[in-house]
Structure formats: structure tokens, C-alpha cells
Design a protein around this motif. Structure first.
Motif, mmCIF file in Angstrom:
data_model
loop_
_atom_site.group_PDB
_atom_site.id
_atom_site.type_symbol
_atom_site.label_atom_id
_atom_site.label_comp_id
_atom_site.label_asym_id
_atom_site.label_seq_id
_atom_site.Cartn_x
_atom_site.Cartn_y
_atom_site.Cartn_z
ATOM 1 N N GLU C 24 5.673 1.159 1.262
ATOM 2 C CA GLU C 24 4.332 1.363 1.815
ATOM 3 C C GLU C 24 3.272 0.615 1.005
ATOM 4 O O GLU C 24 3.265 0.667 -0.230
ATOM 5 C CB GLU C 24 3.984 2.856 1.839
ATOM 6 N N SER C 25 2.373 -0.029 1.707
ATOM 7 C CA SER C 25 1.319 -0.779 1.016
ATOM 8 C C SER C 25 0.213 0.171 0.576
ATOM 9 O O SER C 25 0.088 1.286 1.098
ATOM 10 C CB SER C 25 0.733 -1.849 1.941
ATOM 11 N N LEU C 26 -0.576 -0.302 -0.370
ATOM 12 C CA LEU C 26 -1.720 0.496 -0.812
ATOM 13 C C LEU C 26 -2.647 0.775 0.373
ATOM 14 O O LEU C 26 -3.196 1.869 0.508
ATOM 15 C CB LEU C 26 -2.467 -0.251 -1.935
ATOM 16 N N LEU C 27 -2.784 -0.211 1.249
ATOM 17 C CA LEU C 27 -3.650 -0.012 2.423
ATOM 18 C C LEU C 27 -3.142 1.157 3.277
ATOM 19 O O LEU C 27 -3.919 2.008 3.719
ATOM 20 C CB LEU C 27 -3.703 -1.300 3.254
ATOM 21 N N GLU C 28 -1.843 1.182 3.511
ATOM 22 C CA GLU C 28 -1.266 2.298 4.285
ATOM 23 C C GLU C 28 -1.500 3.621 3.590
ATOM 24 O O GLU C 28 -1.839 4.616 4.232
ATOM 25 C CB GLU C 28 0.250 2.101 4.390
ATOM 26 N N ASN C 44 -2.816 -7.538 7.804
ATOM 27 C CA ASN C 44 -1.692 -6.987 7.061
ATOM 28 C C ASN C 44 -0.863 -8.055 6.344
ATOM 29 O O ASN C 44 0.288 -7.811 5.994
ATOM 30 C CB ASN C 44 -0.791 -6.156 7.999
ATOM 31 N N ASN C 45 -1.439 -9.248 6.161
ATOM 32 C CA ASN C 45 -0.697 -10.221 5.360
ATOM 33 C C ASN C 45 -1.604 -11.093 4.490
ATOM 34 O O ASN C 45 -1.302 -12.242 4.201
ATOM 35 C CB ASN C 45 0.248 -11.071 6.225
ATOM 36 N N GLY C 46 -2.706 -10.502 4.077
ATOM 37 C CA GLY C 46 -3.488 -11.164 3.038
ATOM 38 C C GLY C 46 -4.366 -12.307 3.494
ATOM 39 O O GLY C 46 -4.796 -13.122 2.685
ATOM 40 N N ASN C 47 -4.676 -12.364 4.782
ATOM 41 C CA ASN C 47 -5.443 -13.515 5.268
ATOM 42 C C ASN C 47 -6.819 -13.203 5.827
ATOM 43 O O ASN C 47 -7.472 -14.095 6.363
ATOM 44 C CB ASN C 47 -4.625 -14.251 6.327
#
Ligand code: FES
Ligand code: FES
Lengths: 87, 757, 160
Positions: C24-28, C44-47
Motif C-alpha cells: 500500500e502506498s502512503l497516498l492510499e 498514481n505514478n508520480g507524474n
């Protein structure tokens, strides 16, 4: 009398005539008069009891969404134009 | 900077109050759809087609259904049959069969990313894992993504029951060409015969995406009472309600749509994608369901605005009068019939008074997602063509590009190619403002630098809007309206109400209602909200004042209503006694019924927004990169209600146009699947790519609005590609016939031209 | 669920503990586990930068950080920028300068701008454009954002 401009795509039904004057008090009557003059034109402009989807009427350059029930007055200029929305 | 033609003195309009939803949006409190959390809510995931075109032979969902944590799996077999029916969505009509087929593919997939099945599960990871266990057997078919190829007789056919419609006449054979439109004005042969100079070129433009930063998201809760509640990212809650009800074949009154805060739309959030799916998943699972698209989904399955092929020819006399114009346009429709070719045809010569013209337009199905509106849909492509040819004519006859536009500019009475005449419009004023601008007067020196100008037009529509005003004890008011607020419209509406009533913007609490609580209101699109919903707010304010006059006569002053005067500042007077709106409102509240006013409007005339842009560029011959050095956007706003947000529309639209011009495009693999479905590879402008965007707001009042307001949102995207192409020409001497004018394209063109020379 | 990890961290100045799966990402975690939905997901991929948070003093895309990575870290999100009811100068300047339209990019810009201005309150236009180029905005054309950041820098310098 109102002046009706025939859409270029329907000129094949009018023998090349680009505008006619008809007696009418609303767009439904305009279409009926056109049909009397140029048989077959009604089903190109209408779908059942309504203006064909994607078409709208301009009366003296005022667009109306009222379709066939839109009222017209002597001297009006009437165009059938594509409907547009926007983003 | 604002140029006012002196039409009226306002207290509230023209000021720049902080927006009502501002604090929520800078603290993270504003609720967008993806932020909605309901008890027991499941998360949904959509399985999408990996191929561009194919028949669905079979779908096996058993393994997905058996996955622990999965509560529902649906395919088109679970969706009702909507038949072949046209639904009028206010902003346009659509065949439900196509709309439903785009939401969930029936027997065929028509583009990569086409939704095939949907899963709801306890969390997003379980849902995704289960979706990937669904086995779909496809029979792959040949595909096509270039519009001219798709028009050929032997092209892969997307729909074998689709026949070309030529204003009600259907072609005998099925075809990818959905619609052929044809317009004529004057006599084209005579017209060209009078011309001293005729220029003709072919142009093509790539598919581009609206690029809103918020991916589509919806939450659905099929309640035990049979009503479906939807929270969604939409430009039009009523349109979303209608589409959802039609696709699910349930009564429209059984659906209630709550529009959440929306993270950009630009035309791409009008058609539904997710709403019927979360509804159906919720029905099957008995739980609320949320789906948020991934960015790849957004690029592959939503959006794009038409790519195009255009052949345009314009003729003029040696003294610069444009005499004749001819255009042949083919636009992508995408997987299902589209709607951008009509406005494309109507806009190709819309900025100029050209006596003789012929326009043919084709809307063409091909293996891309169903194309959607994108700010002035269809107009940017044609402006890229026409505005370059106008410059080319000016060059050939030795006339200044501004002068040729001034000489031919559309004005009141000019007849457009589709027939109607313009009411008073502001193109001439915009060109004048350009002539007087610092930017135009400044010099631009240096090698490989050039300046270009271009004009643009968008109709701006009216449509239906409602507003309700309720009055509080203290004379502050609440404004309930139905236009989803994408860019500060709550405030521009509240300001118009405040202006009528003689109170401040802060005295008004605007709120966007759900479809149960506010009168029917068409989509936030077509540059219509500040104009049409503004008119509703104004009219409701007038209704309130009328009620207050008769109540003041009866309850306060014991006189007849015509002895009460409504002053310009919104106060009420009788016999030398004066009460402000707030004073009278609280007095009436104390001693009688609460005050409630309402308005329902459907202004029908376009608001006709014209703009003119000027761009300075520098071209790097080593890389083909174009740097925008300076940019000024000039537009007629009729009356700028909140100038900061008008400037913001101008700047934002302009930058989208700059992205379209210089970088943005879809790339396709050989098998017609999208190769760049991410923000990394679909390159939208970043801050570093741009200069400040200067704006000049012209105010030529719109006769159809009490304050003269015109829609401003769409026009600013129209001129940039053409203005930049003209600037590139003036910098390098090379004419750009395709969009985007990206570094590799421009570099190659410069190389081949220098090789020839 | 079995392999969820326990993480102790500090978010907006308050100690926080949560359980999260290793992927799980920090965002999630912020949005789904902790209810801090101010940080947005645009890609969800840094862009796009809509998910920007400050992690140990540096702006990062929280979609590219795993939840388990913030053990013992200091995380600051858009929810922590205002001081109780007092907006931070960058929030004030965004509002006064109309630097947002739809507002979906705004949390990321505010966080990234605050991080920049704390180091470089007098950042010039180019520095701002360079440092915030990882944050996409599709609505504003950036003009008013750049100006708001400049104004906020001035206001921060004045109040110091
Ligand atoms: S969501 Fe993290 S950078 Fe876009
Ligand atoms: S304000 Fe909408 S993306 Fe920035």
C-alpha cells in the motif's frame, strides 16, 4: 409570410431552390407547407412528431430549442441548423 | 486589464471577492467523488479490452466470482437491453444503444480500454485481482485509427448497422461515416472566379485528451427503497441522472445524483462511464460501490477530442477582401457516432464575412474511444487551418495580418455559412484591443523568432437553468442552483444575485444542489453557467424584490405596491423613507412568512464569444523545440463578472491550446492500441514550459443578458495552435500542416526544407 | 490481511499508528486508512503531483512512497498547513489570487509551494516554475499559481 432557407443538403428535393416564402405561424406549419411544396422534405427534417435529433431552428438568427412548436411571425427568416452544445 | 465600453456602473460585478468554496479547497476539506466514504462501501474495478477491435466470443466470470472478498461481477449480459432509442440530453441527443455499449461492451470491443466487465470487492486490490481472473475470448478484427482510412469502402467496419446520415437520408451500404453535412452560401464558382489570390492546404490534427487532473469517479448506492443514489464527478448532475436511468431502464425519479466537487471536465465529464456500473454493482451486491478510474483508463477509455483531416481553400482579392472559402473536413467520431463535426463546419469560416462558401463535413467511426467535447468542440481544428490560410493570403498580397482580419471580421449582420446572422458581437473590438496592446506594439528581435496572431470563435449556449433563493433572519440569502462548479461559478452566480439585491457577495451563500433539491439545470458546459445560471440567479433576485415590494406595501407602509420604489442600489423607498434590502428582509421575516424566490430560465441564443491571440516564439533549429516567449489572450466577455476568474478561463484555455499545438497527441502501436496512456508520455504543459499569459478582457455587452454577460470558457482554446503556427512561420518560413507541432515534427520539416534549399 | 504491518509515524505534528499491507502506498494509507482525503490521486505514478506531501522536510509524491516507509518519519499534508483557523500565507495567496479553479491540483501545489518557500521565500519566477514543474494543473495555465506563490513568499518574509 416567412422566409424559409432550404438546407443545402435538401436542395435535391427542391430542384435547387434555396429559399421559399410560406404562410405559417409556427415551425410545424412551416414544415407542413414545405412538405406540400417539396414532398419528402418533412421526413428529412423530422423524426416522428419532433424535429430530427441534431437539428435546431434559428428564427431571425435566434436559436430556439422549442422545435416544431416555436412560433414564427411574418417577415421572419428561418434556418435549420445543426445543434451544438459545448465543452 | 479591462476595457469597458461604459455600459453601466456596478457595485459587485467587476470586483474580485474570494470564492465561497475557497477555504474548503485550500485545506483539503472539499469533497470530490473519490473522497466519498459510505459505510460498507465496496471498491470496483473494470476489466478492459486489451485489443483495438474484436468480437467477444465468451466471458467466463466464475473464477472472479469465487474469489474471496468479491461481492459482484457484471458484464453486458447483466445490463438491460435499451433498444435503439434516441435520448435528448439537453446538450445533444444520443442513441442509447451506443451510450450503453460504450459503458459496457456488448458483442464487440471497439477500442483498447473498452469496458468489458466490472467487479466489486472489499478493496481495490481484491477487485483488481478478481477482474484479472475473468477469461474473455476475443476474435480479433482488423482495426483503423486514421480518419481517411476509416472512410474507405474496404475499411474495417465498426458497426454493420450504421449507415451514413445525410440530413435524414441514409446511405444504402453500412459505413464508418456516421454523418455527412453540407453547407453552402452564395455561389462558390463565381466566388473563386472573382479572386486574385487563392490558397489551399491540407491539414491534420492528432487526437488529444481533455486532461483533467481528477480521474473519473462515481459512487452508487442502490437503496432498499429502490432508489439509486449516485455521487459523481460530472459536469451535469441532471444529464448524469438521465443517462443512468435510461441505461439502467429505471424511472428517472428513482435516481438522485449528488454532484461532488469536480476536478476539471472541459467537456469530457458529460457522458457517463461509471455511474450505471456502480449502480448495477450496488444492486447486485447490496452494498454501496465506488469506482475511480486509473489514469491509464482515463487516457484509453475516455475523452479524446477528434483527430481530424481538413482540406481548406480560401480566395481573396488583391485588396484583401476574403471572397470565397471551401472546406472538406473529416473528424474522428471514435467507437460510436460523435458530435463535433457540426460545430466544426459552422466554425471553419465563423470569424469572417465571406460571401461564397461551401463546407462538407464527415463524422467517422474508428477504433478510438467515443470522442467527447473538449472546450469549443470542433472549433480548434478548423481555426488551425483557416487562420493560417488567412495569414498566407495577407503575406501574398503584402498586407498586415491584423489588417486583413480587421477588414474581414464578422460583425453584427454577418451571415455564417450555416445561415444565421450574428447579433452584436465583439471581434472588431478584440482586434482593436490587439492593435492597441503593448504586446502588439512591442518589437520582437532576434533570429528564429516570430510573432503570430489568430482569431477564434465559439457559440456559447443558453439551455435550461434554475435557481432558488431563500432569505435568512438577518437578510443574508442562500442561493441554491444546479450548475456543478468547476471553476468558481458559485461565486460568479452569487455576485450577480448580490448585484441585483444590493448586498455583498459574502451576504450570499451559494450551494450546488442535488437533483432532488434543485430545479432542472443543464450541464456546466457550452460556456453557459455564468450567463444562463447567472440569468436564473438574477431573475430569482427580481422575483424576490417583486414579492418584497408587495409585502412592504401591505405590511410595512400600508400603501399600494406602485407607491414603493425599488432603487438602483437595491433599497426600497416610500414617501422619503428608505430601507435597505437587509432591513426590509428581516422586518418582513419577523412579522410574516419566510421569503423564498425562484427562477427557471432557458435563454436560447448563443452568446457568441470571439477572441484574438498573439504569440511570440523562438524556434530551436537543433531540436525543433518551440519556446513561447510571450503570449497575450484578448477576449470579449460581454461583462466580466469576476475578472480574476475570467482571466483564469482565458489563461487556462490558452494553455490547453498551447499543449494541443506543441506537444499533445496519442501514439498508437501497430495494433492500434494506445502507447502513451500516462502523464509521463502524454505530455501536457508544465509550469516550466510557459511564460505568463497576459490577458485583455474586452467588454462588448451581450444584448441577451441584463448585465451583458457572455460565456467565456471555451473560445480561448481555439486560437493558440493557429497563432503559434503563424508565429513559427514568421520565425522560420515553414508552414505547419499538422498538430502537434512537436519538436520531432518541426525538426524534420526544417531539415527537409533546408535540404531542398 | 494477515501480513499487515504496524507503522508508527507523525502526521501533521500528531503521533499516528496504522496498519498497512506492504504494497500500500502512503497516498492510499492517508486517504483510505486515515481519512485524510486532502491529498489527491491524479495518476498514481508520480507524474502529476496532486498527492504531494512533505516527508521529513522534503516534498514527495505520496503515491510513490510505501506506507511502511514512513515509520518514525514526519509527514505533513495539506490538512496540516493551516494553523487551527488561521490560513497559511500560501493558502491566503492562492485564494486572493484566484490560483485555483477546480481545485484538484491545489493541495499538491500548496504543499509543494510551502516546502519551496520555507527554503527560498524570495524564489523568482523561474525558480518557482522549475521547482513546481512536477505539479500539473490543467485549469489555470499556471499564471495565477506562480503569482500566488511569489506573493506568499513575500508575505512569509514579512511575517518573519
Ligand atoms: S498521484 Fe501521485 S504524482 Fe500523481
Ligand atoms: S485548478 Fe483544476 S487542475 Fe489545477
Amino acid at each position: 409570410m416567412v422566409t424559409v432557407f432550404i438546407p443545402a443538403q435538401l436542395k435535391e428535393l427542391t430542384g435547387g431552390i434555396t429559399s421559399v416564402e410560406v404562410e405559417a405561424s409556427n415551425i410545424r406549419q412551416v414544415v407542413e407547407r414545405l412538405e406540400q411544396l417539396f414532398p419528402g422534405i418533412q421526413q428529412r427534417l423530422c423524426d416522428g412528431d419532433d424535429l430530427r435529433s441534431g437539428l435546431q431552428v434559428s428564427i431571425d438568427s435566434v436559436m430556439t430549442s422549442r422545435g416544431l412548436i416555436a412560433k414564427v411571425q411574418p417577415g421572419n427568416e428561418i434556418h435549420f441548423v445543426p445543434a451544438f452544445g459545448g465543452g | 486589464m479591462i476595457k469597458n465600453n461604459g455600459n453601466g456602473e456596478y457595485r459587485v460585478l467587476g470586483t474580485r471577492p474570494v470564492r465561497h468554496d475557497g477555504a474548503d479547497k485550500v485545506t483539503g476539506k472539499a469533497v470530490y467523488t473519490a473522497d466519498v466514504q459510505l459505510p460498507g462501501m465496496l471498491r470496483g474495478f473494470i476489466l478492459r479490452s486489451p485489443i483495438a477491435h474484436g468480437l467477444i466470443k465468451s466471458i467466463d466470470t466464475s473464477a472472479a466470482k469465487a474469489t474471496p472478498g468479491v461481492h459482484a461481477v457484471i458484464t453486458s449480459a447483466d445490463m438491460p437491453d435499451v433498444g435503439d432509442k434516441i435520448a435528448d440530453l439537453g446538450e445533444g441527443a444520443v442513441n442509447l444503444k451506443y451510450l450503453s455499449g460504450n459503458v459496457l461492451a456488448q458483442d464487440k470491443v471497439l477500442y483498447k480500454g473498452h469496458a468489458v466487465a466490472a467487479v466489486a470487492a472489499v478493496d481495490i486490490h481484491v477487485a483488481e485481482e478478481a477482474a484479472n481472473k475473468i477469461i474473455v475470448e476475443y476474435e480479433e478484427l482488423p482495426s483503423v485509427t486514421w480518419v481517411l482510412d476509416a472512410m474507405q469502402d474496404d475499411a474495417p467496419l465498426l458497426h454493420d448497422d450504421l449507415h451514413t446520415d445525410s440530413m435524414g437520408a441514409k446511405s444504402e451500404n453500412p459505413s464508418n461515416i456516421c454523418t455527412h453535412m453540407h453547407f453552402e452560401k452564395g455561389n462558390i464558382e463565381d466566388g473563386f472566379a472573382q479572386c486574385d489570390v487563392v490558397v489551399e492546404r491540407e491539414f491534420k490534427t492528432a487526437s488529444v485528451h481533455q486532461g483533467y487532473i481528477e480521474p473519473h469517479a462515481s459512487v452508487g448506492d442502490w437503496n432498499e427503497d429502490g432508489r439509486l443514489r449516485i455521487w459523481t464527478a460530472t459536469q451535469g448532475s441532471f444529464s448524469a441522472r438521465q443517462q443512468t436511468a435510461e441505461i439502467l431502464q429505471i424511472p428517472i425519479g428513482d435516481v438522485v445524483v449528488t454532484p461532488c466537487e469536480i476536478g476539471g471536465g472541459f467537456g469530457g465529464k458529460i457522458a457517463v462511464y461509471l455511474e450505471p456500473l456502480v449502480g448495477m454493482l450496488s444492486k447486485v451486491s447490496g452494498r454501496p460501490v465506488k469506482i475511480s478510474m486509473t489514469r491509464a483508463d482515463v487516457f484509453e477509455a475516455t475523452g479524446p477530442t477528434p483527430g481530424s483531416y481538413m482540406k481548406v481553400k480560401i480566395g481573396a482579392t488583391n485588396d484583401g477582401k476574403l471572397i470565397a472559402g471551401e472546406a472538406w473536413l473529416a473528424y474522428d467520431a471514435g467507437g460510436y457516432p460523435g458530435g463535433m463535426i457540426g460545430p466544426g463546419c459552422m466554425c471553419v469560416f465563423s470569424c469572417y464575412d465571406i460571401e461564397h462558401a461551401v463546407v462538407d463535413g464527415y463524422d467517422v467511426c474508428l477504433n478510438k474511444p467515443n470522442t467527447q467535447a473538449y472546450r469549443a468542440p470542433g472549433a480548434t481544428q478548423v481555426a488551425f487551418a483557416t487562420e493560417q490560410l488567412v495569414d498566407e493570403i495577407a503575406k501574398q498580397i503584402g498586407m498586415c495580418p491584423l489588417e486583413i482580419r480587421q477588414l474581414n471580421a464578422a460583425k453584427e449582420g454577418t451571415v455564417r455559412v450555416d445561415g444565421p446572422k450574428y447579433p452584436p458581437v465583439g471581434l472588431v473590438e478584440c482586434l482593436e484591443a490587439l492593435e492597441e496592446s503593448d504586446h502588439w506594439k512591442s518589437s520582437l528581435d532576434g533570429p528564429l523568432r516570430g510573432r503570430g496572431i489568430a482569431a477564434g470563435f465559439w457559440f456559447g449556449c443558453g439551455l435550461k437553468s434554475c435557481a432558488t433563493v431563500t432569505v435568512n433572519h438577518d437578510g443574508t440569502v442562500n442561493l441554491l442552483e444546479g450548475s456543478t462548479d468547476i471553476g468558481g461559478s458559485r461565486t460568479s452566480l452569487a455576485m450577480q444575485l448580490a448585484e441585483v439585491l444590493g448586498i455583498t457577495s459574502d451576504d450570499v451563500n451559494p450551494m450546488v444542489g442535488d437533483t432532488d433539491s434543485v430545479g432542472y439545470t443543464d450541464v456546466t458546459g457550452g460556456s453557459r453557467v455564468t450567463f444562463a445560471t447567472g440569468l436564473a440567479a438574477y431573475t430569482a433576485g427580481r422575483d424576490l424584490q417583486t414579492q418584497m415590494i408587495s409585502r412592504a406595501a401591505e405590511e410595512v407602509w400600508d400603501c399600494s405596491p406602485d407607491e414603493v420604489t425599488l432603487e438602483n442600489d437595491g433599497s426600497f423607498t416610500h414617501n422619503g423613507e428608505s430601507k435597505t434590502f437587509k432591513e426590509l428582509a428581516s422586518q418582513l421575516f419577523k412579522h410574516g412568512e419566510p421569503l423564498v424566490a425562484r427562477a427557471a430560465v432557458s435563454p436560447e441564443n448563443p452568446t457568441n464569444g470571439f477572441g484574438v491571440h498573439v504569440a511570440d516564439v523562438e524556434v530551436d533549429p537543433e531540436t525543433g523545440k518551440v519556446t513561447v516567449l510571450r503570449y497575450t489572450t484578448i477576449q470579449d466577455a460581454g461583462k466580466a463578472v469576476h475578472p480574476s476568474y475570467v482571466e483564469g478561463q482565458l489563461q487556462g484555455g490558452t494553455v490547453q491550446g498551447i499543449g494541443w499545438a506543441l506537444n499533445e497527441e496519442y501514439f498508437y502501436h501497430d495494433n492500434d492500441t494506445v502507447a502513451n496512456a500516462s502523464f509521463l508520455d502524454y505530455r501536457m504543459p508544465t509550469m516550466l514550459d510557459l511564460p505568463m499569459i497576459d490577458t485583455i478582457i474586452v467588454e462588448a455587452a451581450n444584448p441577451d443578458h441584463p448585465y451583458g454577460v457572455r460565456g467565456v470558457g471555451e473560445t480561448p482554446i481555439v486560437p493558440p495552435p493557429a497563432a503559434l503556427a503563424n508565429a513559427i512561420y514568421n520565425a522560420t518560413g515553414t508552414r505547419m500542416e499538422q498538430l502537434p507541432m512537436s519538436p520531432p515534427v518541426l525538426w524534420k520539416q526544417l531539415q527537409s526544407e533546408s535540404a531542398e534549399a | 490481511m494477515a501480513n499487515k504491518r504496524h507503522v508508527s509515524t507523525t502526521i501533521n505534528g500528531e503521533p499516528k499508528e496504522f496498519l498497512c499491507a506492504p504494497h500500500e502506498s502512503l497516498l492510499e494509507v492517508l486517504r483510505d486508512n486515515l481519512g485524510l482525503t486532502g491529498s489527491k490521486e491524479g495518476c498514481n505514478n508520480g507524474n502529476c503531483g496532486a498527492c504531494t506531501v512533505i516527508l521529513n522536510g522534503r516534498p514527495v509524491d505520496s503515491c510513490l512512497v510505501l506506507g511502511v516507509e514512513v515509520e518514525d518519519a514526519e509527514v505533513e499534508t495539506v490538512e496540516g498547513i493551516a494553523d487551527r483557523n488561521e490560513l497559511h500565507p500560501v493558502q491566503e495567496c492562492f485564494l486572493e489570487g484566484a490560483a485555483l479553479q477546480c481545485g484538484i491540483c491545489t493541495p499538491g501545489f500548496l504543499v509543494a509551494s510551502k516546502a519551496l518557500l520555507e527554503k527560498t521565500p524570495d524564489a523568482c519566477e523561474h525558480t518557482i516554475r522549475y521547482n513546481l514543474a512536477g505539479n500539473l494543473c490543467r485549469c489555470t495555465g499556471y499564471d495565477k499559481i506562480v503569482r500566488a506563490v511569489q506573493d506568499a513568499g513575500k508575505r512569509m518574509a514579512e511575517s518573519n
